[in-house]
Design an enzyme around this catalytic site. Structure first.
Site, PDB file in Angstrom:
ATOM      1  N   ASP A  34       0.711  -1.088  -0.157  1.00 10.92           N
ATOM      2  CA  ASP A  34      -0.072  -0.027   0.043  1.00 10.92           C
ATOM      3  C   ASP A  34       0.947   1.433   0.014  1.00 10.92           C
ATOM      4  OD1 ASP A  34      -2.424  -1.332   0.076  1.00 10.92           O
ATOM      5  OD2 ASP A  34      -2.684  -1.148   2.383  1.00 10.92           O
ATOM      6  N   ARG A  42      -1.361  -0.441  -8.690  1.00 10.68           N
ATOM      7  CA  ARG A  42      -2.810  -0.085  -8.411  1.00 10.68           C
ATOM      8  C   ARG A  42      -2.919   1.488  -8.311  1.00 10.68           C
ATOM      9  NH1 ARG A  42      -4.171  -1.190  -2.114  1.00 10.68           N
ATOM     10  NH2 ARG A  42      -5.034  -3.174  -3.069  1.00 10.68           N
TER      11      ARG A  42
END
Ligand code: FAD
Length: 310
Positions: A136, A187
């Protein structure tokens, strides 16, 4: 997405120990408690049950064991051990082998070398079992170090991982080609953190425009990109773009968060698109929940109402 002032407000709340204690007592207590809308549970068993339910609806999932900003090496080691145990549990459960983690959870604020070592331990365990690991992206103070660690480990042959880039940041324009050159999976998100003007676009129109441009570049040149947004306009733009360019539905996926726009998730699956649901769990859910509230004021009403009921 709200403007910077709201993000700043919820950022303040995220750091309030008093509110954190108050919310933690009632947020997950009952099946209807407010945090359960966005958090799959506090235990691995609850998370696996939620992941199975997600998969039963034709969606893919990644499990995200919440926790960030650990303050000691002992906590970082514990988080690393937990991730390795979660991998074992996922394998035993037979669900999709996909996890997401944060580098500050593995000790980045304490000692960079230890965080890298911890990441390596998770990657070694998960690689052997065919996992995909998403790193992340946290606030902009961590962007360079996160990409740097990612590139270094990628260079050492760890290719079972992908990274996240935030459209809100000015620097993403140059970070995207940097990651594309590696061939790593990206992402793309708008960015959940309150950032200064010098680092990031401050209004929604500019963030959305940057997202659209980066998204199209990623769909053309990316390795199985993840279009991670709940924004229907951007999703429609992606759908039109791939149709026009003849980009197959197996070459990218949409990603959304657990509890956010579930009907849209299912509608995309019904149209033949891959949709992955990032499914967070664990007892340290409070800062994550604050970011979800910051994105949508209506969530705050729901939060207050069920907190009062609780
Ligand atoms: C799979 C995934 C992984 C992510 N990982 C990261 C990460 O690593 N780092 C990072 O900084 N950010 C991450 N994010 C969060 C992201 O940066 C945004 O903050 C978040 O997705 C909201 O932006 P949006 O693209 O959905 O657009 P927005 O313009 O904010 O929202 C579009 C619409 O979606 C709905 N919506 C959005 N958020 C909510 C909500 N909380 N509750 C209810 N409805 C909502 C609303 O209908 C809204 O109108 C991730 C998001 C996703 C989907």
């Amino acid at each position: 997405m709200l403007d910077g002032a709201s993000k700043a407000f919820f950022n303040l709340l995220a750091h309030s120990n008093y509110l954190k204690k108050l919310a933690s007592r009632s947020g997950m207590r009952r099946p209807t408690s407010f945090a359960r809308r966005f958090i799959a549970g506090e235990t691995t068993a609850e998370a696996i049950a939620a992941a199975r339910a997600v998969e039963a609806r034709g969606l893919l999932q990644t499990l995200d064991h919440l926790g960030e900003g650990v303050a000691s090496l002992a906590q970082a080691d514990a988080a690393t051990r937990e991730y390795r145990e979660i991998c074992e549990a996922i394998v035993a459960a037979g669900i999709g082998r996909n996890i997401s983690l944060k580098l500050t959870q593995l000790g980045l604020d304490v000692d960079r070398a230890s965080a890298v070592d911890n990441l390596r331990k998770v990657l070694d365990r998960s690689d052997a079992a065919g996992f995909f690991v998403r790193i992340d992206m946290e606030g902009s103070a961590y962007t360079e170090v996160t990409l740097d660690i990612f590139e270094t480990l990628w260079g050492h042959g760890y290719h079972n991982m992908g990274v996240v880039l935030q459209a809100a940041l000015h620097r993403t324009e140059t970070d995207l080609p940097r990651i594309l050159k590696l061939g790593a999976r990206v992402r793309l998100v708008k960015g959940a953190y309150k950032e200064p003007r010098s680092q990031a676009h401050q209004n929604k129109t500019d963030v959305d425009e940057a997202y659209g441009t980066l998204m199209e570049r990623l769909l053309v040149d990316g390795n199985f990109p993840a279009i991670a947004t709940h924004d229907e306009r951007l999703i429609a733009r992606a759908v039109a773009f791939v149709r026009e360019r003849g980009i197959g539905r197996d070459r990218f996926e949409f990603q959304m968060l657990y509890g956010v726009r579930p009907a849209l998730q299912r509608a995309l699956v019904a149209r033949g698109f891959k949709v992955l649901v990032a499914t967070p769990f664990g007892p340290k859910w409070y800062p994550y929940l604050m970011r979800r509230l910051a994105e949508r004021p209506a969530n705050l009403l729901f939060f207050v109402r069920s907190a009062l009921e609780g």
